[in-house]
Write a protein that holds these residues in place. Structure first.
Motif, PDB file in Angstrom:
ATOM      1  N   ASN A  23      26.968  42.475  37.029  1.00 19.88           N
ATOM      2  CA  ASN A  23      26.502  43.531  37.915  1.00 19.88           C
ATOM      3  C   ASN A  23      25.926  44.719  37.152  1.00 19.88           C
ATOM      4  O   ASN A  23      25.128  45.474  37.696  1.00 19.88           O
ATOM      5  N   VAL A  57      26.719  36.726  38.954  1.00 21.55           N
ATOM      6  CA  VAL A  57      27.422  37.185  40.152  1.00 21.55           C
ATOM      7  C   VAL A  57      26.571  38.191  40.917  1.00 21.55           C
ATOM      8  O   VAL A  57      27.055  38.865  41.818  1.00 21.55           O
ATOM      9  N   TYR A  73      41.085  28.281  44.681  1.00 20.99           N
ATOM     10  CA  TYR A  73      40.378  28.681  45.894  1.00 20.99           C
ATOM     11  C   TYR A  73      40.159  27.460  46.810  1.00 20.99           C
ATOM     12  O   TYR A  73      39.731  26.404  46.334  1.00 20.99           O
ATOM     13  N   ARG A  84      33.107  30.301  46.476  1.00 15.26           N
ATOM     14  CA  ARG A  84      33.196  31.738  46.746  1.00 15.26           C
ATOM     15  C   ARG A  84      33.701  32.529  45.544  1.00 15.26           C
ATOM     16  O   ARG A  84      33.598  33.751  45.509  1.00 15.26           O
ATOM     17  N   MET A  85      34.284  31.852  44.587  1.00 15.41           N
ATOM     18  CA  MET A  85      34.771  32.556  43.401  1.00 15.41           C
ATOM     19  C   MET A  85      33.597  32.956  42.520  1.00 15.41           C
ATOM     20  O   MET A  85      32.666  32.170  42.324  1.00 15.41           O
ATOM     21  N   GLY A  86      33.612  34.177  41.989  1.00  7.93           N
ATOM     22  CA  GLY A  86      32.565  34.614  41.071  1.00  7.93           C
ATOM     23  C   GLY A  86      32.443  33.628  39.913  1.00  7.93           C
ATOM     24  O   GLY A  86      33.445  33.264  39.302  1.00  7.93           O
ATOM     25  N   ASP A  96      31.429  34.028  36.998  1.00  4.13           N
ATOM     26  CA  ASP A  96      31.914  34.544  35.702  1.00  4.13           C
ATOM     27  C   ASP A  96      33.398  34.247  35.502  1.00  4.13           C
ATOM     28  O   ASP A  96      33.844  33.960  34.389  1.00  4.13           O
ATOM     29  N   ALA A 129      33.622  45.081  37.517  1.00  6.37           N
ATOM     30  CA  ALA A 129      34.924  44.977  38.176  1.00  6.37           C
ATOM     31  C   ALA A 129      35.879  44.380  37.139  1.00  6.37           C
ATOM     32  O   ALA A 129      35.441  43.819  36.145  1.00  6.37           O
ATOM     33  N   THR A 162      38.755  41.554  36.586  1.00  7.55           N
ATOM     34  CA  THR A 162      39.413  40.400  37.188  1.00  7.55           C
ATOM     35  C   THR A 162      40.549  39.937  36.287  1.00  7.55           C
ATOM     36  O   THR A 162      40.468  40.046  35.063  1.00  7.55           O
ATOM     37  N   ILE A 182      41.261  41.095  41.811  1.00  6.98           N
ATOM     38  CA  ILE A 182      39.979  41.764  41.578  1.00  6.98           C
ATOM     39  C   ILE A 182      40.215  43.266  41.769  1.00  6.98           C
ATOM     40  O   ILE A 182      40.725  43.682  42.825  1.00  6.98           O
TER      41      ILE A 182
END
Ligand SMILES: Nc1ncnc2c1ncn2[C@@H]1O[C@H](COP(=O)(O)OP(=O)(O)OP(=O)(O)O)[C@@H](O)[C@H]1O
Ligand SMILES: CC(C)(CO)[C@@H](O)C(=O)NCCC(=O)O
Ligand SMILES: [K+]
Length: 244
Positions: free
Chosen positions: A9, A54, A91, A96-98, A100, A124, A126, A141
């Motif tokens: 990001n 991401v 999951y 849906r999990m990033g 990275d 962020a 993690t 997160i």
């Protein structure tokens, strides 16, 4: 030569691999001009591109077309998976999990024996727990360091402060001190909690990566620092699927 990219990001990090050897690396912002300048010295050698990212869809499409323009190649994007090589995602919807997080975990899984907790301190933060059997137990997160400071700067009216970081946990006596010491105090608490949980959950190793990993180490976290873990993980997966 293969170009491997981790587009986060905040920044984009890249490596060029000749076989399994890293022959060049760099980092830049996601803008076209910056990207072109950063990659200029290696562009002619690139024969394939593997990406973990991401970022949002529109920025991802921009990145993809910029890379195609520069190299004539269509990049291969890699995403989170339900399982690979003995590592299993917790999951129910693994996609849906990033990416990275998955690629960082896979990098650590390939490198280490035993259980680990992976802390990626980037835009962020993690935290992901993996057992010695490769089972992802789940994770957390949290907002990243720069994000916490930005939140205070943008969302409260009367808390202005210097950009210079102050690495102390003493109670502050002016706004800047209160903010910077407060952040450091919170990160120290995170370090202490991580160490306690690692003991309680019989975690063999704490692994740190990401732009702010050095802060965690500076606060005394006993951990293995693997700065290129996400790139390593996605490079391994790209190799498993497409070869060197
Ligand atoms: N040159 C740099 N540019 C921007 N941030 C940096 C730099 N060096 C260290 N940082 C720190 O790294 C953090 C961003 O980490 P990183 O570069 O791992 O982020 P990212 O990969 O973009 O994040 P994510 O993957 O979480 O979206 C910021 O909070 C910042 O404090
Ligand atoms: C949490 C971040 C931002 C960390 O880079 C990234 O992994 C992400 O966008 N994840 C998506 C949500 C998830 O992992 O459940
Ligand atoms: K990251």
């Amino acid at each position: 030569m293969k170009l491997v990219i981790d587009a986060g990001n905040t920044r984009l990090k890249w490596q060029v691999l000749s076989g399994e050897r890293v022959t060049a690396s760099g980092a830049c912002l996601m803008e076209r001009q910056e990207l072109a300048e950063s990659l200029a010295p290696i562009l002619a050698q690139v024969r394939a591109i593997a990406i973990t990212t991401v970022i949002a869809e529109d920025r991802r499409d921009e990145l993809s077309s910029a890379l195609t323009e520069l190299t004539g190649l269509v990049p291969r994007f890699h995403w989170s998976e339900a399982a690979r090589g003995g590592l299993r995602n917790s999951y129910a919807a693994p996609e849906r999990m990033g990416a990275d997080r998955w690629h960082g975990m896979y990098g650590a899984w390939l490198r280490l024996a035993g259980s680990f907790v992976l802390v990626d301190a980037g835009s962020a933060v993690t935290v992901d727990y993996v057992t010695a059997q490769g089972v992802h137990r789940g994770g957390y997160i949290l907002p990243g360091k720069a994000m916490m400071l930005r939140g205070l700067r943008q969302d409260v009216a009367r808390v202005g402060f210097d950009a210079d970081e102050l690495h102390s946990v003493a109670p502050g006596r002016a706004t800047s001190e209160c903010v910077h010491h407060g952040l450091w105090w919170m990160w120290q608490a995170m370090v202490q909690r991580l160490e306690r949980e690692a003991l309680e959950r019989n975690v063999d190793q704490i692994v740190v990566t990401g732009g702010d990993a050095t802060d965690l180490l500076a606060l005394g976290l006993t951990a293995i620092h693997l700065p290129d873990l996400v790139l390593e993980g996605v490079a391994a997966i790209d190799q498993e699927i497409y070869g060197l």
